[in-house]
Design a protein around this motif. Sequence first.
Motif, PDB file in Angstrom:
ATOM      1  N   GLU A   1      -7.332   0.300   1.675  1.00 46.32           N
ATOM      2  CA  GLU A   1      -6.463   0.459   2.848  1.00 46.32           C
ATOM      3  C   GLU A   1      -6.585  -0.743   3.776  1.00 46.32           C
ATOM      4  OE1 GLU A   1      -5.848   3.282   6.806  1.00 46.32           O
ATOM      5  OE2 GLU A   1      -7.310   3.900   5.290  1.00 46.32           O
ATOM      6  N   GLY A   2      -7.807  -1.166   4.043  1.00 50.23           N
ATOM      7  CA  GLY A   2      -8.023  -2.301   4.941  1.00 50.23           C
ATOM      8  C   GLY A   2      -7.468  -3.603   4.395  1.00 50.23           C
ATOM      9  N   ILE A   3      -7.709  -3.867   3.120  1.00 56.32           N
ATOM     10  CA  ILE A   3      -7.211  -5.101   2.500  1.00 56.32           C
ATOM     11  C   ILE A   3      -5.693  -5.108   2.486  1.00 56.32           C
ATOM     12  CG2 ILE A   3      -7.039  -6.361   0.314  1.00 56.32           C
ATOM     13  CD1 ILE A   3      -9.972  -5.346  -0.256  1.00 56.32           C
ATOM     14  N   PHE A   4      -5.087  -4.007   2.024  1.00 56.33           N
ATOM     15  CA  PHE A   4      -3.626  -3.965   1.944  1.00 56.33           C
ATOM     16  C   PHE A   4      -3.008  -4.076   3.337  1.00 56.33           C
ATOM     17  CE2 PHE A   4       0.610  -2.221   1.044  1.00 56.33           C
ATOM     18  CZ  PHE A   4       0.952  -3.023  -0.038  1.00 56.33           C
ATOM     19  N   SER A   5      -3.581  -3.384   4.311  1.00 61.52           N
ATOM     20  CA  SER A   5      -3.077  -3.468   5.691  1.00 61.52           C
ATOM     21  C   SER A   5      -3.157  -4.892   6.217  1.00 61.52           C
ATOM     22  CB  SER A   5      -3.869  -2.536   6.612  1.00 61.52           C
ATOM     23  OG  SER A   5      -3.676  -1.193   6.254  1.00 61.52           O
ATOM     24  N   HIS A   6      -4.262  -5.566   5.913  1.00 59.65           N
ATOM     25  CA  HIS A   6      -4.438  -6.951   6.357  1.00 59.65           C
ATOM     26  C   HIS A   6      -3.402  -7.872   5.715  1.00 59.65           C
ATOM     27  CE1 HIS A   6      -6.858 -10.198   8.103  1.00 59.65           C
ATOM     28  NE2 HIS A   6      -6.573 -10.862   6.999  1.00 59.65           N
ATOM     29  N   LEU A   7      -3.185  -7.713   4.417  1.00 61.85           N
ATOM     30  CA  LEU A   7      -2.191  -8.533   3.724  1.00 61.85           C
ATOM     31  C   LEU A   7      -0.783  -8.282   4.260  1.00 61.85           C
ATOM     32  CD1 LEU A   7      -3.482  -8.229   0.039  1.00 61.85           C
ATOM     33  CD2 LEU A   7      -3.734 -10.194   1.586  1.00 61.85           C
ATOM     34  N   VAL A   8      -0.474  -7.027   4.515  1.00 61.28           N
ATOM     35  CA  VAL A   8       0.837  -6.668   5.073  1.00 61.28           C
ATOM     36  C   VAL A   8       1.009  -7.310   6.449  1.00 61.28           C
ATOM     37  CG1 VAL A   8       2.133  -4.703   6.035  1.00 61.28           C
ATOM     38  CG2 VAL A   8       1.175  -4.565   3.724  1.00 61.28           C
ATOM     39  N   ALA A   9      -0.026  -7.256   7.271  1.00 54.70           N
ATOM     40  CA  ALA A   9       0.043  -7.872   8.604  1.00 54.70           C
ATOM     41  C   ALA A   9       0.214  -9.387   8.500  1.00 54.70           C
ATOM     42  CB  ALA A   9      -1.211  -7.527   9.411  1.00 54.70           C
ATOM     43  N   GLU A  10      -0.536 -10.016   7.588  1.00 60.12           N
ATOM     44  CA  GLU A  10      -0.403 -11.463   7.391  1.00 60.12           C
ATOM     45  C   GLU A  10       1.013 -11.836   6.982  1.00 60.12           C
ATOM     46  OE1 GLU A  10      -3.193 -13.010   4.519  1.00 60.12           O
ATOM     47  OE2 GLU A  10      -4.408 -13.847   6.128  1.00 60.12           O
ATOM     48  N   ALA A  11       1.650 -10.976   6.206  1.00 55.06           N
ATOM     49  CA  ALA A  11       3.006 -11.240   5.739  1.00 55.06           C
ATOM     50  C   ALA A  11       4.057 -10.872   6.796  1.00 55.06           C
ATOM     51  CB  ALA A  11       3.271 -10.462   4.450  1.00 55.06           C
ATOM     52  N   GLY A  12       3.623 -10.311   7.932  1.00 54.76           N
ATOM     53  CA  GLY A  12       4.560  -9.914   8.978  1.00 54.76           C
ATOM     54  C   GLY A  12       5.397  -8.710   8.603  1.00 54.76           C
ATOM     55  N   LEU A  13       4.825  -7.803   7.787  1.00 58.21           N
ATOM     56  CA  LEU A  13       5.590  -6.669   7.267  1.00 58.21           C
ATOM     57  C   LEU A  13       5.067  -5.318   7.742  1.00 58.21           C
ATOM     58  CD1 LEU A  13       5.958  -7.973   3.613  1.00 58.21           C
ATOM     59  CD2 LEU A  13       7.739  -7.922   5.380  1.00 58.21           C
ATOM     60  N   ASN A  14       4.380  -5.295   8.873  1.00 54.88           N
ATOM     61  CA  ASN A  14       3.804  -4.031   9.361  1.00 54.88           C
ATOM     62  C   ASN A  14       4.832  -2.913   9.454  1.00 54.88           C
ATOM     63  OD1 ASN A  14       1.156  -4.847   9.581  1.00 54.88           O
ATOM     64  ND2 ASN A  14       1.401  -5.588  11.662  1.00 54.88           N
ATOM     65  N   GLY A  15       6.030  -3.209   9.867  1.00 57.82           N
ATOM     66  CA  GLY A  15       7.054  -2.187  10.028  1.00 57.82           C
ATOM     67  C   GLY A  15       7.619  -1.665   8.725  1.00 57.82           C
TER      68      GLY A  15
END
Length: 166
Positions: free
Chosen positions: A21-35
Amino acid sequence: MKRISILFVCMGNICRSPLAEGIFSHLVAEAGLNGCFTIGSAGTGGWHDGEPPDWRSVAIARSHGIDISGQRARRIQPQDFRDFGLILAMDRDNMAALGRIAPDGANIGLFGDTALGTGENIPDPYYGGPDGFELVYTRLLTGCSSLLGTLGAERPSWSGNTSSVR
């Protein structure tokens, strides 16, 4: 991109699934795809409900620039099968446990198949030492990176120490 919901599942929700969960969330945030994503984790057992992740998972995540210390363990609930479009088990034992409680049509997969394409189990590092947690981190990072790419997102920039393996 439509909103995608992913739940990572291991046995107690204190080692592997919180890291995923933490890794995927971090990668998503880095990609600017949180939403674009809803990301969570759970365990097939409830022994650790309400507890933070294992201190070794917290430490390995922190060493790679990811903070999972705010997560709390929880057991998978019936509504998770409705709320999450993709549920990824860390190993075959947890996949079998999910299969026994999942309603028909639930989208359950093995992380090693779906994210890594290898069919491997992500080993439970709980009874081992730091090397096991590093190995799990590395496999989860590889799989989560691939999963993000497979879901149609642009590859995140690998800045910082997120992708480093020490």
